[in-house]
Every structure is written in structure tokens, then in C-alpha cells.
Design a protein around this motif. Structure first.
Motif, PDB file in Angstrom:
ATOM      1  N   GLN A  57       1.991   6.873  -0.106  1.00 53.62           N
ATOM      2  CA  GLN A  57       1.103   7.962  -0.508  1.00 53.62           C
ATOM      3  C   GLN A  57       0.893   8.957   0.632  1.00 53.62           C
ATOM      4  O   GLN A  57       1.061  10.168   0.453  1.00 53.62           O
ATOM      5  CB  GLN A  57      -0.242   7.394  -0.976  1.00 53.62           C
ATOM      6  CG  GLN A  57      -1.216   8.453  -1.481  1.00 53.62           C
ATOM      7  CD  GLN A  57      -2.441   7.837  -2.132  1.00 53.62           C
ATOM      8  OE1 GLN A  57      -2.493   6.632  -2.400  1.00 53.62           O
ATOM      9  NE2 GLN A  57      -3.454   8.652  -2.403  1.00 53.62           N
ATOM     10  N   LYS A  93       1.334   9.321  -6.027  1.00 57.23           N
ATOM     11  CA  LYS A  93      -0.088   9.507  -5.727  1.00 57.23           C
ATOM     12  C   LYS A  93      -0.275  10.473  -4.555  1.00 57.23           C
ATOM     13  O   LYS A  93      -1.256  11.233  -4.502  1.00 57.23           O
ATOM     14  CB  LYS A  93      -0.748   8.159  -5.446  1.00 57.23           C
ATOM     15  CG  LYS A  93      -0.921   7.307  -6.713  1.00 57.23           C
ATOM     16  CD  LYS A  93      -1.747   6.080  -6.463  1.00 57.23           C
ATOM     17  CE  LYS A  93      -1.942   5.296  -7.754  1.00 57.23           C
ATOM     18  NZ  LYS A  93      -2.722   6.073  -8.755  1.00 57.23           N
ATOM     19  N   GLU A  96      -0.110  13.699  -6.123  1.00 57.58           N
ATOM     20  CA  GLU A  96      -1.394  13.980  -6.778  1.00 57.58           C
ATOM     21  C   GLU A  96      -2.406  14.516  -5.759  1.00 57.58           C
ATOM     22  O   GLU A  96      -3.173  15.451  -6.060  1.00 57.58           O
ATOM     23  CB  GLU A  96      -1.932  12.722  -7.445  1.00 57.58           C
ATOM     24  CG  GLU A  96      -1.158  12.322  -8.700  1.00 57.58           C
ATOM     25  CD  GLU A  96      -1.736  11.086  -9.375  1.00 57.58           C
ATOM     26  OE1 GLU A  96      -1.673  11.006 -10.609  1.00 57.58           O
ATOM     27  OE2 GLU A  96      -2.247  10.202  -8.652  1.00 57.58           O
TER      28      GLU A  96
END
Length: 352
Positions: A57, A93, A96
Motif C-alpha cells: 500500500q 489500496k 485508493e
């Protein structure tokens, strides 16, 4: 190549952190903006992050920051997770995070199948906007395309020309030649008409321009799937004959939307014109009793039937009766005369 593409009219540039060319892509974009060809908001820039095994991430977010720096941009239009490898959910993620920080306008995936997409979506808070996959007439991905559209995920096709292997495909070339276009242009238009975003790759201005000026017809492309899957020349000819767009009459019969007119054409020239038209794919011939060329039109038609180019039932023939001084009986006599001159047992359409 990027500068040439933008000058020609491209407004979508696709790159990736793994390509090792983001700095050069960004420089070309900046030079095009400086030259007044475009504004940043006119351009759609896509890049990709490489999935990682650990700290996926955080590394994805870092990769996006690095891409922005290399391309000298304040935002990206689309960032994709390059492959469904390692901790691809963690990498997504990170995308995101970039989305929520307004560094990226949309995020998505690349090279994912249905199962991998389902797994990602079940763990994501932002639904993928796009999946970039290999797609061309030999790898059409029809199943995934149906799936993605039903899930409101757009699809981008990379290698739309089969990494160049299909540009000499004789069946695709034949379709293109019929419309004075290249096989590459046909394949690009086919993707667009399937609702697929397409990103052909080239570094030569000639091909960049050719790809951009793709075929603009609207109905004939649906048969490429069958054409490319078939190894039979007979099957190919059958599909080629279906390429002409049709319109349904109120009688229930279909009439080709394009036909060969023969007014003021007589003798051997009209006979040859009919033969040529049928050879290149016309399936609608228009003549009239008053044109005085039905005999030659019929000879042209039958020459191509005898040559195996088409069958009578594949052809739509229109003729006309002359109203001046005629009555019901004379109109019927003219139709019988036309049938005899054309040497056919029926006519598809008769007009007054």
C-alpha cells in the motif's frame, strides 16, 4: 512519439512506472503544452504501479508520487495496478489513498480476470474504473468484456493489433481494402465500436497518424470476430457478404443501404461496372426500364453468379416502371420485360 501523437490529435497517453519512460513522456507533454497545442486539462494521462510483496500500500502511493514528479504533473487521470501479482490488493489500496488525496482522478486494474476482479472489488472501497487487458481479433476477450460492462468497469485494449502480427492478416486486409483503410485501422475501429478504449503503440509518425485516422463506419465491424476465427475461405466470403449495412422494409425484407446506380450507363461499361461493384462487395443494383441497360446489368450480375462471387438470393435488384402513357396492364408488361432482360425470376423492388 508523444509530441507527434498530441500534434496529430491524440488526447490519451498511456505509460507505466515499469516502462522507464515517464520522464520523457512528461517532457513531451510539457513541450506540447508550452507550444499551445493543448492544455493539461485537455489530456488524459494513464500510468501504472507495480504490485509489491511487502508494504504494497505504501509503495504504491510512493510510486504514484514518483510518477507525478517524473512527468511534472499535479494529478494523474488514471492509475492502474499493473498485474494481479503479489499483494495486488494492498497495491490497490495505495491507489485508493492517492484517489482520496486527489492525486488521481480514477483508479483501476490491468491484466485482471473475472475472479481476480471480484476478489479485489470485495475488498476495495473505490470500485475500479477500468481494466487494461490484451485484446485483438485473435484474443478478443469477449467474455471479460461482457462481464466488465455488466459491472460498469470500462476496458482498455493493449496490443490491439496483436503486437503487429495481425496487420498483414489477409482477411482483415480485405475488409480494409474494401473501404480504402488499413487492417490496423479496421481493428482499432472494431474495438471502439465494441465500447473498448484502445491504445495502439507506435514510435513512427506515419503509423501514429494512420492509427488515429481509423475507419469511421458503424455497422460492418461486428463480423471481424467470425472472420478472424475462421480458417475457411468460404466462411470468410459468407461473412464478407454480410458487411453491407441493411435496412428493413415494411414488407419484412432487408435492403442494402448502399447500392450501385446505373442511370445513363449503357453497354459494356455498365456491365463491367456491375461486375466490379459485386466483386468489391455491393449487394444492391439499381436500374430501370427507361435506362435501357437492364440486359447489360443482368449480364454483369450473371457473370458474377457464374464466377461464384455471389448467389441470386444475396442480391437486391431494384428496377422501375415508366408511368407516362402506361396503365395497369402496361406496368405489368414492363415488369415482365425487365425480368426477361435481367434474366431473373423475381425482382426485389419495383418503383414507379
Amino acid at each position: 512519439a508523444v509530441k507527434d501523437a498530441i500534434e496529430i490529435g491524440y488526447r490519451h497517453i498511456d505509460t507505466a512506472s515499469d516502462y522507464g519512460n515517464e520522464a520523457e513522456v512528461g517532457q513531451a507533454i510539457a513541450e506540447s503544452i508550452k507550444a499551445g497545442i493543448i492544455k493539461r486539462e485537455d489530456l488524459f494521462v494513464t500510468t501504472k504501479v507495480w504490485p509489491q510483496k511487502a508494504d504494497a500500500q505504501a509503495k504504491a502511493l510512493q510510486s504514484i508520487h514518483e510518477s507525478l514528479t517524473k512527468m511534472n504533473l499535479t494529478y494523474l487521470d488514471l492509475v492502474l495496478v499493473h498485474f494481479p501479482w503479489d499483494d495486488y490488493v494492498g497495491s490497490y489500496k495505495g491507489c485508493e489513498d492517492a484517489f482520496h488525496q486527489k492525486l488521481v482522478r480514477s483508479i483501476g486494474i490491468s491484466n485482471f480476470n473475472e475472479q481476480q476482479t471480484d476478489n479485489l472489488v470485495s475488498k476495495a472501497t473505490v470500485k475500479p474504473a477500468n481494466d487494461q487487458i490484451m485484446s485483438n481479433p485473435k484474443a478478443e476477450s469477449a467474455g471479460y468484456l461482457k462481464y466488465s460492462h455488466s459491472h460498469n468497469i470500462t476496458v482498455t485494449a493493449y496490443s490491439p493489433l496483436g503486437t503487429g502480427s495481425l496487420v498483414k492478416n489477409p482477411k482483415l486486409m480485405a475488409i480494409g481494402q474494401k473501404h480504402n483503410k488499413s487492417a490496423a485501422q479496421v481493428m482499432i475501429r472494431w474495438q471502439i465500436q465494441r465500447g473498448v478504449i484502445v491504445i495502439p503503440k507506435s514510435v513512427k509518425k506515419q503509423y501514429i497518424k494512420e492509427d488515429f485516422e481509423q475507419y469511421i463506419g458503424h455497422k460492418i465491424m461486428g463480423f471481424i470476430d467470425k472472420v478472424c476465427e475462421s480458417n475457411s475461405e468460404t466462411d470468410f466470403e459468407t461473412e464478407r457478404q454480410k458487411l453491407t449495412p441493411m435496412i428493413k422494409l415494411n414488407t419484412g425484407y432487408e435492403m442494402p443501404e448502399i447500392g450501385l446506380g446505373t442511370w445513363q450507363a449503357k453497354g459494356d461499361p455498365v456491365k463491367q461496372a456491375v461486375k466490379d461493384a459485386l466483386e468489391v462487395g455491393y449487394r444492391h443494383i439499381d436500374t430501370a426500364y427507361i435506362y435501357e441497360n437492364e440486359k447489360e446489368v443482368g449480364e454483369g450480375i450473371h457473370a458474377q453468379i457464374a464466377a461464384g462471387v455471389l448467389k441470386r438470393e444475396e442480391l437486391f435488384i431494384t428496377t422501375k416502371v415508366w408511368p407516362n402513357g402506361s396503365n395497369q396492364k402496361k406496368a405489368l408488361e414492363m415488369i415482365h420485360h425487365s425480368l426477361k432482360q435481367l434474366n431473373v425470376t423475381y425482382l426485389d423492388l419495383v418503383l414507379i
